[in-house]
Write a protein that holds these residues in place. Structure first.
Motif, mmCIF file in Angstrom:
data_model
loop_
_atom_site.group_PDB
_atom_site.id
_atom_site.type_symbol
_atom_site.label_atom_id
_atom_site.label_comp_id
_atom_site.label_asym_id
_atom_site.label_seq_id
_atom_site.Cartn_x
_atom_site.Cartn_y
_atom_site.Cartn_z
ATOM 1 N N LEU A 31 0.822 -1.203 0.000
ATOM 2 C CA LEU A 31 0.000 0.000 0.000
ATOM 3 C C LEU A 31 0.863 1.262 0.000
ATOM 4 O O LEU A 31 0.603 2.210 -0.748
ATOM 5 N N GLU A 32 1.904 1.272 0.814
ATOM 6 C CA GLU A 32 2.807 2.423 0.859
ATOM 7 C C GLU A 32 3.490 2.632 -0.497
ATOM 8 O O GLU A 32 3.581 3.761 -0.992
ATOM 9 N N ALA A 33 3.949 1.551 -1.100
ATOM 10 C CA ALA A 33 4.594 1.650 -2.416
ATOM 11 C C ALA A 33 3.596 2.149 -3.468
ATOM 12 O O ALA A 33 3.939 2.978 -4.319
ATOM 13 N N ALA A 34 2.353 1.654 -3.403
ATOM 14 C CA ALA A 34 1.326 2.100 -4.353
ATOM 15 C C ALA A 34 1.077 3.599 -4.215
ATOM 16 O O ALA A 34 0.951 4.311 -5.217
ATOM 17 N N GLU A 35 1.018 4.086 -2.982
ATOM 18 C CA GLU A 35 0.790 5.514 -2.765
ATOM 19 C C GLU A 35 1.941 6.349 -3.303
ATOM 20 O O GLU A 35 1.733 7.441 -3.829
ATOM 21 N N LEU A 36 3.166 5.833 -3.205
ATOM 22 C CA LEU A 36 4.324 6.563 -3.727
ATOM 23 C C LEU A 36 4.341 6.584 -5.252
ATOM 24 O O LEU A 36 4.861 7.521 -5.862
ATOM 25 N N LEU A 37 3.787 5.557 -5.877
ATOM 26 C CA LEU A 37 3.846 5.426 -7.335
ATOM 27 C C LEU A 37 2.633 5.990 -8.063
ATOM 28 O O LEU A 37 2.657 6.088 -9.289
ATOM 29 N N ILE A 38 1.587 6.346 -7.352
ATOM 30 C CA ILE A 38 0.305 6.672 -7.972
ATOM 31 C C ILE A 38 0.401 7.767 -9.037
ATOM 32 O O ILE A 38 -0.219 7.662 -10.081
ATOM 33 N N GLU A 39 1.175 8.791 -8.796
ATOM 34 C CA GLU A 39 1.256 9.892 -9.757
ATOM 35 C C GLU A 39 2.103 9.537 -10.985
ATOM 36 O O GLU A 39 1.701 9.782 -12.104
#
Length: 129
Positions: A31-39
Motif C-alpha cells: 500500500l505504501e509503495a502504491a501511494e508513492l507510485l500513484i502519480e
C-alpha cells in the motif's frame, strides 16, 4: 487457473503467528509503495494496490479463522473463504464487490489492450511535456 475443489489449510498457532505478521507487513508495504507510485506510475500502483488488498484479506482470514490461502488460484480461494466466513450479509456483499472491482482494475492495467496502452503512453507523454 481456477481450482474448483481445492480448499485452504487451517494453521497451527506457530504458523499462524508468522503468516499473520507476514501479511500485515506485506499489505502495508504494498500500500505504501502504491501511494508513492500513484502519480508517476499509476498502472504499477494499481497492481500494488491489488496485492495489498489480497494481503490484508489473507491477514484477516489467518488472524480470525486460522485460514492459510494457498498460492494456487489465490483470488478465487480468497473470495471463497471470505464468502464462507464473513457472516454479516452487508459486509459480505461489500467485501465481494470490492474484491471483484479490484480484480477488474488489476486485469485492465496488468494486461492492457494495445489501444489502451497507446492512449496511456500519449497521456503520459503529454504530462511530461
Amino acid at each position: 487457473m481456477v481450482i474448483l475443489n481445492k480448499t485452504w489449510e487451517i494453521m497451527d498457532i506457530t504458523e499462524k503467528e508468522n503468516y499473520v505478521k507476514w501479511h500485515n507487513y506485506a499489505y502495508q508495504d504494498d500500500l505504501e509503495a502504491a501511494e508513492l507510485l500513484i502519480e508517476k506510475y499509476p498502472r504499477n500502483a494499481i497492481v500494488l494496490g491489488y496485492y495489498s488488498m489480497h494481503n490484508i484479506a489473507k491477514k484477516y482470514l489467518g488472524d480470525v479463522f486460522s485460514i492459510k490461502i494457498p498460492r494456487d488460484d489465490t483470488h478465487s480461494m480468497t473470495l471463497k473463504a471470505l464468502k464462507e466466513k464473513v457472516t454479516k450479509e452487508a459486509t459480505k456483499r461489500r467485501v465481494i464487490e470490492l474484491m471483484k472491482l479490484a480484480q477488474k482494475e488489476y486485469e485492465i492495467f496488468s494486461k492492457p489492450k494495445p489501444e489502451l496502452l497507446s492512449m496511456l503512453l500519449r497521456y503520459g507523454k503529454s504530462e511530461r511535456s
